[in-house]
Design a protein around this motif. Structure first.
Motif, mmCIF file in Angstrom:
data_model
loop_
_atom_site.group_PDB
_atom_site.id
_atom_site.type_symbol
_atom_site.label_atom_id
_atom_site.label_comp_id
_atom_site.label_asym_id
_atom_site.label_seq_id
_atom_site.Cartn_x
_atom_site.Cartn_y
_atom_site.Cartn_z
ATOM 1 N N TRP A 23 0.820 -1.206 0.000
ATOM 2 C CA TRP A 23 0.000 0.000 0.000
ATOM 3 C C TRP A 23 0.858 1.261 0.000
ATOM 4 C CZ3 TRP A 23 -5.096 0.182 -0.833
ATOM 5 C CH2 TRP A 23 -5.901 -0.927 -0.511
ATOM 6 N N ALA A 43 -9.339 3.003 1.353
ATOM 7 C CA ALA A 43 -9.944 2.472 0.126
ATOM 8 C C ALA A 43 -11.440 2.218 0.336
ATOM 9 C CB ALA A 43 -9.235 1.186 -0.287
ATOM 10 N N GLN A 68 -5.188 -1.821 -3.989
ATOM 11 C CA GLN A 68 -6.599 -1.429 -4.060
ATOM 12 C C GLN A 68 -7.324 -2.208 -5.140
ATOM 13 O OE1 GLN A 68 -4.940 2.411 -4.591
ATOM 14 N NE2 GLN A 68 -6.256 2.885 -6.347
#
Length: 277
Positions: A23, A43, A68
């Motif tokens: 991430w 997200a 994501q």
């Protein structure tokens, strides 16, 4: 080849997942205790508001290293998913992750390009227009966010939605000390100064681009200061040898900027979702 500004360095922030994630956003820290959990929560700020599902046709602009994308597939059941990302290294990494996870069609639909390439990429090959465009924690970096808003409206199917998490000015930065500091930090962070506008101007830009009045939520308090607080704890938690191998300059500067911008009420962090008229 010159080093990319957006590369794979954020993987260094993901040791709490044992390296399973990569991430690279600020995170939503309202309940999260780890960076991967906070990034996932940010997200979800979009996934939930956009009501992503197996019926969604998603174009994700600025998808980073692919976390994501995997989240849209695994948690929301999205099957029709394409992406556009400026970073070649991140895109290659994301393609491999999606392919390894059993989604070769999605991997093949991940393209290298800037937000300016949204229209040709989203309409290439006679494919169905997306009904959802997403820009998670990246729209403020785009060369022109106003053009992005217009392009998103142009590529979306009738009634389609755009969802972003973004930065806006909390107020007019007339005090010279704020304006000068903001100019310096935006240049360092590759944020075009023209992208930072007040909330009223921001909403007007969405309407002018072709969206109905957007749903606008300020989540600054659970994003801006908590990121720096976590970064300090994270550095202390790592083994000395590992901590010494990481270049902390970029992350320390980002945390300091967000702390200053929040405490001085220069910037606010928002979630914004709008429907094409």
């Amino acid at each position: 080849m010159p080093r990319e500004f957006h590369d794979l360095a954020e993987r260094q922030l993901n040791h709490e997942s044992g390296g399973a994630t990569a991430w690279g956003n600020f995170g939503d820290w309202q309940t999260a205790q780890t960076y991967p959990a906070a990034c996932t929560a940010l997200a979800d700020q979009l996934g939930t508001r956009l009501a992503l599902s197996a019926r969604s046709r998603v174009m994700d602009v600025g998808f980073g290293c692919g976390d994501q994308l995997l989240h849209w597939v695994r948690h929301y059941g999205v099957r029709q998913l394409a992406g556009l990302n400026l970073s070649s290294s991140q895109t290659d990494f994301a393609r491999q992750r999606l392919a390894d996870a059993g989604h070769p069609n999605i991997a093949a639909a991940l393209m290298v390009g800037s937000a300016r390439d949204l229209v040709p990429q989203a309409t290439a090959g006679g494919q169905a227009r997306p009904d959802t465009v997403i820009a998670l924690d990246c729209a403020y970096h785009f060369e022109s966010r106003t053009r992005f808003l217009t392009d998103a409206a142009n590529v979306l199917a009738p009634g389609g939605q755009l969802g972003v998490t973004d930065l806006v000015l909390a107020r007019d930065t007339r005090p010279w000390r704020h304006a000068a500091a903001l100019m310096f930090m935006t240049r360092s962070a590759r944020i075009p100064r023209a992208n930072l506008v007040t909330a009223d101007t921001y909403r007007a830009q969405w309407r002018q681009a072709g969206f109905a009045e957007p749903a606008f939520v300020d989540i600054s308090e659970q994003v801006m200061l908590p990121f720096g607080d976590w970064l300090r704890r994270y550095k202390q938690s790592l083994a000395p040898a590992l901590r010494a191998r990481i270049n902390w300059r970029k992350y320390d500067a980002t945390a300091a900027f967000m702390r200053w911008a929040c405490r001085e009420r220069v910037l606010r962090y928002i979630v914004c979702v709008g429907q094409k008229r």
